[in-house]
Design a protein around this motif. Structure first.
Motif, mmCIF file in Angstrom:
data_model
loop_
_atom_site.group_PDB
_atom_site.id
_atom_site.type_symbol
_atom_site.label_atom_id
_atom_site.label_comp_id
_atom_site.label_asym_id
_atom_site.label_seq_id
_atom_site.Cartn_x
_atom_site.Cartn_y
_atom_site.Cartn_z
ATOM 1 N N ALA A 79 -19.901 15.620 -5.830
ATOM 2 C CA ALA A 79 -19.474 15.032 -7.102
ATOM 3 C C ALA A 79 -19.121 13.558 -6.916
ATOM 4 N N PRO A 80 -20.097 12.734 -6.532
ATOM 5 C CA PRO A 80 -19.805 11.346 -6.163
ATOM 6 C C PRO A 80 -19.332 10.470 -7.310
ATOM 7 N N GLN A 81 -19.482 10.903 -8.563
ATOM 8 C CA GLN A 81 -19.017 10.102 -9.699
ATOM 9 C C GLN A 81 -17.605 10.475 -10.148
ATOM 10 N N VAL A 82 -17.012 11.472 -9.494
ATOM 11 C CA VAL A 82 -15.680 11.928 -9.895
ATOM 12 C C VAL A 82 -14.618 11.003 -9.304
ATOM 13 N N PRO A 83 -13.730 10.430 -10.124
ATOM 14 C CA PRO A 83 -12.699 9.527 -9.608
ATOM 15 C C PRO A 83 -11.660 10.274 -8.779
ATOM 16 N N LEU A 84 -11.144 9.580 -7.765
ATOM 17 C CA LEU A 84 -10.060 10.100 -6.940
ATOM 18 C C LEU A 84 -8.944 9.056 -6.876
ATOM 19 N N ILE A 85 -7.738 9.429 -7.304
ATOM 20 C CA ILE A 85 -6.576 8.556 -7.203
ATOM 21 C C ILE A 85 -5.614 9.204 -6.223
ATOM 22 N N PHE A 86 -5.238 8.440 -5.189
ATOM 23 C CA PHE A 86 -4.508 8.977 -4.042
ATOM 24 C C PHE A 86 -3.084 8.453 -3.973
ATOM 25 N N ALA A 87 -2.153 9.354 -3.665
ATOM 26 C CA ALA A 87 -0.744 9.004 -3.505
ATOM 27 C C ALA A 87 -0.464 8.648 -2.054
ATOM 28 N N SER A 88 -0.375 7.352 -1.780
ATOM 29 C CA SER A 88 -0.004 6.866 -0.461
ATOM 30 C C SER A 88 1.481 6.515 -0.473
ATOM 31 N N THR A 89 1.930 5.716 0.472
ATOM 32 C CA THR A 89 3.356 5.468 0.641
ATOM 33 C C THR A 89 3.620 4.047 1.124
ATOM 34 N N ASN A 90 4.812 3.553 0.838
ATOM 35 C CA ASN A 90 5.174 2.233 1.355
ATOM 36 C C ASN A 90 5.387 2.251 2.866
ATOM 37 N N LYS A 91 5.427 3.445 3.468
ATOM 38 C CA LYS A 91 5.579 3.535 4.916
ATOM 39 C C LYS A 91 4.378 2.955 5.666
ATOM 40 N N VAL A 92 3.268 2.697 4.969
ATOM 41 C CA VAL A 92 2.117 2.095 5.651
ATOM 42 C C VAL A 92 2.409 0.670 6.093
ATOM 43 N N TYR A 93 3.496 0.072 5.598
ATOM 44 C CA TYR A 93 3.858 -1.289 5.986
ATOM 45 C C TYR A 93 4.838 -1.324 7.157
ATOM 46 N N GLY A 94 5.163 -0.185 7.749
ATOM 47 C CA GLY A 94 6.041 -0.159 8.899
ATOM 48 C C GLY A 94 7.489 -0.410 8.541
ATOM 49 N N ASP A 95 8.259 -0.858 9.527
ATOM 50 C CA ASP A 95 9.697 -1.026 9.304
ATOM 51 C C ASP A 95 10.079 -2.433 8.858
ATOM 52 N N LEU A 96 9.085 -3.326 8.712
ATOM 53 C CA LEU A 96 9.309 -4.702 8.238
ATOM 54 C C LEU A 96 10.293 -5.451 9.134
ATOM 55 N N ALA A 97 10.274 -5.105 10.432
ATOM 56 C CA ALA A 97 11.251 -5.673 11.362
ATOM 57 C C ALA A 97 11.063 -7.176 11.569
ATOM 58 N N ASP A 98 9.895 -7.705 11.225
ATOM 59 C CA ASP A 98 9.664 -9.146 11.407
ATOM 60 C C ASP A 98 10.324 -9.981 10.309
ATOM 61 N N LEU A 99 10.749 -9.344 9.216
ATOM 62 C CA LEU A 99 11.407 -10.075 8.134
ATOM 63 C C LEU A 99 12.902 -10.198 8.410
ATOM 64 N N ASP A 100 13.453 -11.315 8.006
ATOM 65 C CA ASP A 100 14.886 -11.536 8.157
ATOM 66 C C ASP A 100 15.609 -11.138 6.880
ATOM 67 N N PHE A 101 16.763 -10.476 7.058
ATOM 68 C CA PHE A 101 17.571 -10.045 5.928
ATOM 69 C C PHE A 101 19.015 -10.491 6.127
ATOM 70 N N VAL A 102 19.705 -10.662 5.023
ATOM 71 C CA VAL A 102 21.136 -10.955 5.065
ATOM 72 C C VAL A 102 21.841 -9.904 4.226
ATOM 73 N N LEU A 103 23.061 -9.591 4.620
ATOM 74 C CA LEU A 103 23.857 -8.622 3.874
ATOM 75 C C LEU A 103 24.642 -9.359 2.802
ATOM 76 N N GLU A 104 24.356 -9.018 1.543
ATOM 77 C CA GLU A 104 25.045 -9.612 0.404
ATOM 78 C C GLU A 104 25.711 -8.490 -0.391
ATOM 79 N N GLY A 105 27.020 -8.416 -0.310
ATOM 80 C CA GLY A 105 27.726 -7.337 -0.979
ATOM 81 C C GLY A 105 27.375 -6.004 -0.358
ATOM 82 N N ASP A 106 26.810 -5.105 -1.159
ATOM 83 C CA ASP A 106 26.465 -3.769 -0.678
ATOM 84 C C ASP A 106 24.992 -3.607 -0.348
ATOM 85 N N ALA A 107 24.260 -4.707 -0.192
ATOM 86 C CA ALA A 107 22.811 -4.577 -0.050
ATOM 87 C C ALA A 107 22.226 -5.642 0.868
#
Length: 351
Positions: A116-144
């Motif tokens: 059925a090559p004409q049948v659309p497929l929509i797939f549920a992936s995840t933000n985990k494909v981007y890893g732990d984002l350890a290369d980005l710098d973060f600062v703690l502001e309040g509770d976040a």
């Protein structure tokens, strides 16, 4: 007979919400589910009670090649949610995680390519494909935690972010994600991928491993302690399931325009909250502060993930997203109603 829309994992949280919307719009829906998670039978019963014969059911696993191929070959569209969904489970049994998430998805793609090559497929992936984002710098502001990079702070993580698979779960979902996209390139299948952030809403009976918004609410409502892994300052963007369903349907409607594309799907910067902020809101909703314990960070946990939703909004013409405060309040009310209708030893089961 009209070919049904196939929803793998259709008795689960997002799958059952999508199946409900599809059937309500007049489509016949084929719910394909192994019913492996405790409690999903209730979602299936709910769908059948609401829609009768519009809901057809196949009780089968993604690793059942014959059943999956037959279901896909007779479908008018495929929404693929069935998966092994927990990082912790993937660490305990990476072979099974791979068999379900990678081999199962590949079997589904091959069924469409061959039958059925004409049948659309929509797939549920995840933000985990981007890893732990350890290369980005973060600062703690309040509770976040907040990103230092002004572009990330303003818009979140975009689809141009390099893929970086961490944990067996991240690897298996990432591999499936890439297979789905490559079958559009290599074979001309009509496929689209959503890399989802934290989806929440009705029909979600969250657990500690998956569905944290509902899990926090369930624990608070039952007076049980909530364990925060890490410090609770980690930030996620949360999206009401109704908005997620709208995005999936929009991708189907526009599949010719979005074939071969991956979109980040989440609440965006306007619905970005830390775990501690959610706990404060739950205390307001329930008139009591939840009991909280702390434990070490878990493998692959991101201190910050907020989806840049601009590409999806533009390509799919998505409506404004529900504010997280309203959505969480509605989920709390639904969970209260469910508690009154379900025996105590069933409250909090995964769905």
């Amino acid at each position: 007979m009209t070919a049904p829309v196939l929803v793998t994992g259709g008795a689960g949280f997002i799958g059952s919400n999508l199946a409900d919307r599809l059937a309500g719009d007049g489509h016949d829906v084929l719910v394909y589910d192994a019913l492996a998670r405790t409690g999903v039978e209730r979602n299936l019963a709910w769908l059948r009670a609401r829609h009768g014969e519009r809901i057809r059911f196949v009780h089968a696993d993604l690793r059942d090649d014959a059943a999956l191929t037959e279901a896909a070959a007779g479908a008018s569209a495929v929404f693929h949610f069935a998966a092994q969904v927990a990082v912790t489970t993937s660490l305990e049994d990476p072979r099974e995680d791979h068999a379900i998430n990678v081999t199962g998805t590949l079997t589904l793609l091959e069924a469409l390519r061959r039958h059925a090559p004409q049948v659309p497929l929509i797939f549920a992936s995840t933000n985990k494909v981007y890893g732990d984002l350890a290369d980005l710098d973060f600062v703690l502001e309040g509770d976040a935690y907040r990103p230092v990079d002004p572009q990330v702070r303003a818009h979140g993580i975009g689809e141009a972010r390099p893929l970086d698979f961490h944990t067996p779960y991240g690897v298996s979902k990432g591999a499936a994600d890439q297979y789905v996209l490559d079958y559009a390139r290599s074979y001309g299948l009509k496929t689209c991928v959503f890399r989802m952030s934290c989806i929440y809403g009705q029909r979600q009976m969250g657990t500690e491993d998956q569905g944290w918004v509902a899990h926090f609410l369930i624990r608070a409502l039952t007076g049980e302690p909530i364990t925060l892994y890490g410090d609770g300052h980690q930030v996620r963007d949360v999206l009401d399931v109704r908005d997620a369903v709208a995005a999936y349907l929009a991708a189907w409607k526009r599949i010719d325009a979005v074939t071969g594309r991956a979109f980040n799907l989440g609440g965006g910067v306007d619905n970005a909250i830390s775990l501690r902020v959610l706990l404060d809101h739950i205390a307001t909703l329930t008139d009591r502060a939840p009991r909280v314990d702390f434990a070490d960070w878990r493998a692959g946990d991101q201190r910050y993930f907020v989806a840049d939703t601009r590409a999806a909004a533009a390509a799919l013409d998505l409506p404004a997203r529900r504010d997280w405060r309203d959505g969480v309040a509605a989920l709390a009310q639904w969970l209260e109603r469910e508690r009154s209708a379900v025996p105590e030893d069933r409250v909090g089961v995964a769905a």
